[in-house]
Design a protein around this motif. Structure first.
Motif, PDB file in Angstrom:
ATOM      1  N   PRO A 433      66.358  57.030  67.160  1.00 52.27           N
ATOM      2  CA  PRO A 433      65.650  56.431  66.276  1.00 52.27           C
ATOM      3  C   PRO A 433      66.582  56.065  65.066  1.00 52.27           C
ATOM      4  CG  PRO A 433      64.876  58.756  65.711  1.00 52.27           C
ATOM      5  CD  PRO A 433      66.064  58.787  66.981  1.00 52.27           C
ATOM      6  N   PHE A 434      67.410  55.177  64.985  1.00 51.45           N
ATOM      7  CA  PHE A 434      68.466  54.903  64.047  1.00 51.45           C
ATOM      8  C   PHE A 434      67.904  54.553  62.722  1.00 51.45           C
ATOM      9  CE2 PHE A 434      71.588  54.808  67.492  1.00 51.45           C
ATOM     10  CZ  PHE A 434      72.591  55.766  67.184  1.00 51.45           C
ATOM     11  N   PHE A 435      67.019  53.673  62.906  1.00 48.95           N
ATOM     12  CA  PHE A 435      66.280  53.090  61.471  1.00 48.95           C
ATOM     13  C   PHE A 435      65.693  54.057  60.833  1.00 48.95           C
ATOM     14  CE2 PHE A 435      62.061  53.329  63.642  1.00 48.95           C
ATOM     15  CZ  PHE A 435      61.256  53.211  62.601  1.00 48.95           C
ATOM     16  N   LEU A 436      65.384  55.302  61.358  1.00 47.64           N
ATOM     17  CA  LEU A 436      64.588  56.338  60.463  1.00 47.64           C
ATOM     18  C   LEU A 436      65.560  57.263  59.596  1.00 47.64           C
ATOM     19  CD1 LEU A 436      62.115  57.925  63.246  1.00 47.64           C
ATOM     20  CD2 LEU A 436      61.579  56.313  61.310  1.00 47.64           C
ATOM     21  N   ASP A 437      66.961  57.032  60.103  1.00 45.86           N
ATOM     22  CA  ASP A 437      68.110  57.938  59.264  1.00 45.86           C
ATOM     23  C   ASP A 437      68.194  57.292  57.833  1.00 45.86           C
ATOM     24  OD1 ASP A 437      69.921  59.889  59.504  1.00 45.86           O
ATOM     25  OD2 ASP A 437      71.265  58.435  59.264  1.00 45.86           O
ATOM     26  N   ARG A 438      68.437  58.506  57.033  1.00 43.73           N
ATOM     27  CA  ARG A 438      68.893  58.004  55.483  1.00 43.73           C
ATOM     28  C   ARG A 438      70.059  58.649  55.312  1.00 43.73           C
ATOM     29  NH1 ARG A 438      65.350  55.006  56.880  1.00 43.73           N
ATOM     30  NH2 ARG A 438      63.293  54.282  55.706  1.00 43.73           N
ATOM     31  N   LYS A 439      70.622  59.364  56.146  1.00 41.36           N
ATOM     32  CA  LYS A 439      71.835  60.431  55.757  1.00 41.36           C
ATOM     33  C   LYS A 439      73.099  59.800  56.586  1.00 41.36           C
ATOM     34  CE  LYS A 439      68.783  64.246  54.952  1.00 41.36           C
ATOM     35  NZ  LYS A 439      68.620  65.670  55.447  1.00 41.36           N
ATOM     36  N   ASP A 440      73.519  60.503  57.777  1.00 42.05           N
ATOM     37  CA  ASP A 440      74.745  60.337  58.103  1.00 42.05           C
ATOM     38  C   ASP A 440      75.116  59.534  59.211  1.00 42.05           C
ATOM     39  OD1 ASP A 440      75.684  61.712  55.867  1.00 42.05           O
ATOM     40  OD2 ASP A 440      75.456  63.935  56.800  1.00 42.05           O
ATOM     41  N   ALA A 441      73.924  59.365  60.053  1.00 44.70           N
ATOM     42  CA  ALA A 441      74.102  58.578  61.397  1.00 44.70           C
ATOM     43  C   ALA A 441      75.210  57.450  61.216  1.00 44.70           C
ATOM     44  CB  ALA A 441      72.651  58.349  62.049  1.00 44.70           C
ATOM     45  N   HIS A 442      74.938  56.614  60.365  1.00 46.99           N
ATOM     46  CA  HIS A 442      75.451  55.260  60.229  1.00 46.99           C
ATOM     47  C   HIS A 442      76.882  55.692  59.618  1.00 46.99           C
ATOM     48  CE1 HIS A 442      71.347  54.003  60.587  1.00 46.99           C
ATOM     49  NE2 HIS A 442      71.708  52.974  61.198  1.00 46.99           N
ATOM     50  N   LYS A 443      76.995  56.588  58.746  1.00 41.80           N
ATOM     51  CA  LYS A 443      78.580  57.022  58.634  1.00 41.80           C
ATOM     52  C   LYS A 443      79.392  57.261  59.481  1.00 41.80           C
ATOM     53  CE  LYS A 443      79.456  61.081  57.047  1.00 41.80           C
ATOM     54  NZ  LYS A 443      79.421  62.348  56.104  1.00 41.80           N
ATOM     55  N   TYR A 444      78.905  58.119  60.661  1.00 39.56           N
ATOM     56  CA  TYR A 444      79.605  58.453  61.597  1.00 39.56           C
ATOM     57  C   TYR A 444      80.030  57.129  62.703  1.00 39.56           C
ATOM     58  CZ  TYR A 444      78.349  63.336  60.579  1.00 39.56           C
ATOM     59  OH  TYR A 444      78.234  64.563  60.066  1.00 39.56           O
ATOM     60  N   ILE A 445      79.013  56.198  62.753  1.00 42.68           N
ATOM     61  CA  ILE A 445      79.255  54.940  63.327  1.00 42.68           C
ATOM     62  C   ILE A 445      80.380  54.312  62.611  1.00 42.68           C
ATOM     63  CG2 ILE A 445      78.467  52.765  64.214  1.00 42.68           C
ATOM     64  CD1 ILE A 445      75.748  53.993  64.321  1.00 42.68           C
ATOM     65  N   SER A 446      80.279  54.075  61.114  1.00 46.53           N
ATOM     66  CA  SER A 446      81.450  53.456  60.704  1.00 46.53           C
ATOM     67  C   SER A 446      82.812  53.986  60.692  1.00 46.53           C
ATOM     68  CB  SER A 446      81.094  53.140  59.252  1.00 46.53           C
ATOM     69  OG  SER A 446      80.867  54.434  58.596  1.00 46.53           O
ATOM     70  N   THR A 447      82.841  55.351  60.678  1.00 43.82           N
ATOM     71  CA  THR A 447      84.205  55.846  60.825  1.00 43.82           C
ATOM     72  C   THR A 447      84.499  56.323  62.181  1.00 43.82           C
ATOM     73  OG1 THR A 447      83.218  58.277  60.522  1.00 43.82           O
ATOM     74  CG2 THR A 447      83.856  57.113  58.500  1.00 43.82           C
ATOM     75  N   HIS A 448      83.796  55.950  63.193  1.00 42.50           N
ATOM     76  CA  HIS A 448      84.031  56.351  64.719  1.00 42.50           C
ATOM     77  C   HIS A 448      83.888  57.570  65.026  1.00 42.50           C
ATOM     78  CE1 HIS A 448      85.168  52.006  64.091  1.00 42.50           C
ATOM     79  NE2 HIS A 448      86.259  52.453  63.620  1.00 42.50           N
TER      80      HIS A 448
END
Length: 516
Positions: A433-448
């Motif tokens: 559930p990516f839209f629930l994340d407010r911390k590091d999930a999208h950071k890991y995507i952006s840094t591969h």
């Protein structure tokens, strides 16, 4: 030993000359009144389909012997071959001359499709080889051999299927697709066919879909936690909602369930090839990929879709850069976009989208991907005929160490309540559930750093991996640990080495190496 009534099974039909089939009224009246699927020669030889009642057949033998003064023999042929025989005889008597392959194909397509529907097959396989053709069905994920018949009959069946679509023809030398509707006893089914040239002939595969069949999420096999997360993802204000998995993983069934459960107060538009399930609250637009300007037509449809101002868009599948761009454009407008994607895990969907040209910056935005579901279908063990021990002692010991004493194995001999030991299929899945994340999930995507993403999602949202989900079903004896391992990969629980370490250490023939 008593001689069998049938002296030969699935024998090829010999070439026949004019006048070999009996016209005796008493024989033909007996055949018609008892609805026997047979043909009788003037020499007394009877050709019969395998499902003919043997008591009635014995009565026919007595009548043939009396009327034709000849000893009867019975040859079993496939229903398809018997249809061809009857067709040839009808054309001989009426003087109608038509292409045998085409005429037979039009008559026998009904037989193949009806047999598939009645067997609850999800796929039809027609493998045309040099000497023969093989008909098989996929039932509950298990491929079952049905019968073999003449190559020319099989080509006629292929032509008959493609002719039903009204916009394509079967071509032996080229890859060709088709889609059409088939009516069986008043109920419509959608058939999608694909033909591919083989070094020995052709490989034809048809997907059979019941558009009236909708399986609710809570009946699909998701855990309660997973079903809850999926429902929350579908309530996201916008972004991509992806159902991912391999071929035959139940993606279309899940998508239909999500569409069915969507709010009737919001406008939804589906663009697919083809649209398999229709809903009153949804506008369905079917793509015609046979058009020469198919790509341009798709772009025009998308432009019109924007003007329709939908709350949600359903794209049947993201399969190339054009469909990926369409999903991206709608998602960045704040629309909710449902689609399917072929990947083996939730994490793998990220590089898959990037390979289709989706901007990596967008992939890392919390608003862009609402959530991803990844799933596989695994066979359910028939509880009536299942085995409680594996033939390989090493494998049995390993699985018992991993899952406990209540595991069950598929008995391929099967029984009258299953298909080769399989009583159905169930899902094993993971949900992000990516839209629930407010911390590091999208950071890991952006840094591969996708290798960190899986561990993070499991820790932050108590996510079950597919193996975690499958593990509980194995422990309950619902699914076979070996068959499941073949589908989702080797069991790699953190505690596995601790549990079976001694077996690995001694490298005995019955240890882990032998079990793999």
């Amino acid at each position: 030993m008593k001689r069998s009534l049938f002296h030969r099974e699935s024998a090829p039909i010999p070439e026949t000359a004019s006048g070999v089939w009996t016209t005796d009224n008493q024989i033909n009246d007996y055949i018609v009144s008892n609805e026997l699927d047979v043909m009788v020669r003037t020499t007394g030889e009877i050709f019969a389909a395998g499902n003919v009642d043997r008591r009635l057949l014995r009565g026919l033998i007595m009548i043939v012997k009396s009327r034709l003064e000849a000893e009867s023999t019975v040859t079993v042929v496939s229903p398809i071959e018997l249809r061809q025989l009857k067709d040839k005889n009808t054309r001989r008597k009426t003087g109608i001359q038509r292409s045998s392959a085409v005429h037979t194909g039009n008559a026998t397509v009904e037989y193949v499709l009806a047999k598939a529907v009645e067997a609850k097959a999800s796929d039809i396989y027609l493998d045309i080889r040099r000497e023969t053709a093989i008909l098989s069905f996929r039932i509950f994920g298990v491929i079952q051999h049905i019968e073999e018949f003449d190559v020319e009959i099989a080509k006629g069946v292929a032509r008959g299927m493609w002719n039903r679509s009204g916009h394509s023809q079967w071509v032996e030398s080229d890859p060709v697709d088709t889609a059409f509707t088939y009516d069986h006893e008043g109920h419509e089914y959608r058939i999608r066919g694909s033909s591919l040239k083989d070094t020995r002939g052709n490989s034809i595969v048809c997907r059979v879909r019941d558009p009236g069949y909708i399986l609710p999420l809570d009946k699909s096999g998701y855990s309660n936690h997973q079903a809850s997360l999926i429902k929350r993802i579908c309530m996201a204000p916008g972004g991509l909602i992806l159902i991912t998995g391999e071929t035959n993983s139940g993606k279309s069934t899940t998508m239909a369930a999500l569409m069915d459960s969507s709010s009737r107060n919001q406008r939804m538009i589906e663009i697919a090839d083809p649209c398999e399930v229709e809903f009153d609250h949804c506008t369905h637009v079917e793509l015609d990929h046979y058009r020469e300007d198919a790509d341009e037509a798709f772009k025009n449809i998308l432009a019109a879709t924007v003007r329709q101002n939908p709350d949600a868009l359903v794209l049947g599948e993201i399969r190339d850069e054009i469909t990926a761009q369409a999903a991206q454009n709608m998602a960045i407008q704040g629309k909710r976009v449902f689609s399917t994607l072929h990947t083996q895990s939730c994490v793998a969907a990220i590089p898959r989208l990037a390979s289709f040209g989706v901007d990596r910056h967008l992939l890392s935005l919390r608003e862009f991907i609402a959530g991803i579901v990844n799933q596989n279908l695994v066979p359910v063990v028939c509880q009536r005929c299942c085995r409680d021990k594996h033939d390989d002692a090493g494998k049995d010991r390993r699985y018992r160490a991993l899952f406990g004493p209540d595991i069950r194995y598929i008995n391929q001999a099967g029984c009258n309540e299953c298909v080769s030991g399989v009583a159905g299929q169930t899902l094993v899945a993971e949900v992000y559930p990516f839209f629930l994340d407010r911390k590091d999930a999208h950071k890991y995507i952006s840094t591969h750093e996708l290798f960190r993403l899986e561990a993070y999602m499991r820790r932050e949202f108590n996510i079950e991996s597919k193996q975690d989900h499958a593990k509980e079903k194995v422990r309950l004896g619902l699914i076979d640990p070996e068959k499941t391992e073949e589908i989702i990969g080797e069991w790699t629980f953190d505690y596995e080495l601790k549990l079976i370490g001694p077996m690995v250490a001694d490298h005995s023939p019955e240890g882990l190496d032998a079990g793999n």
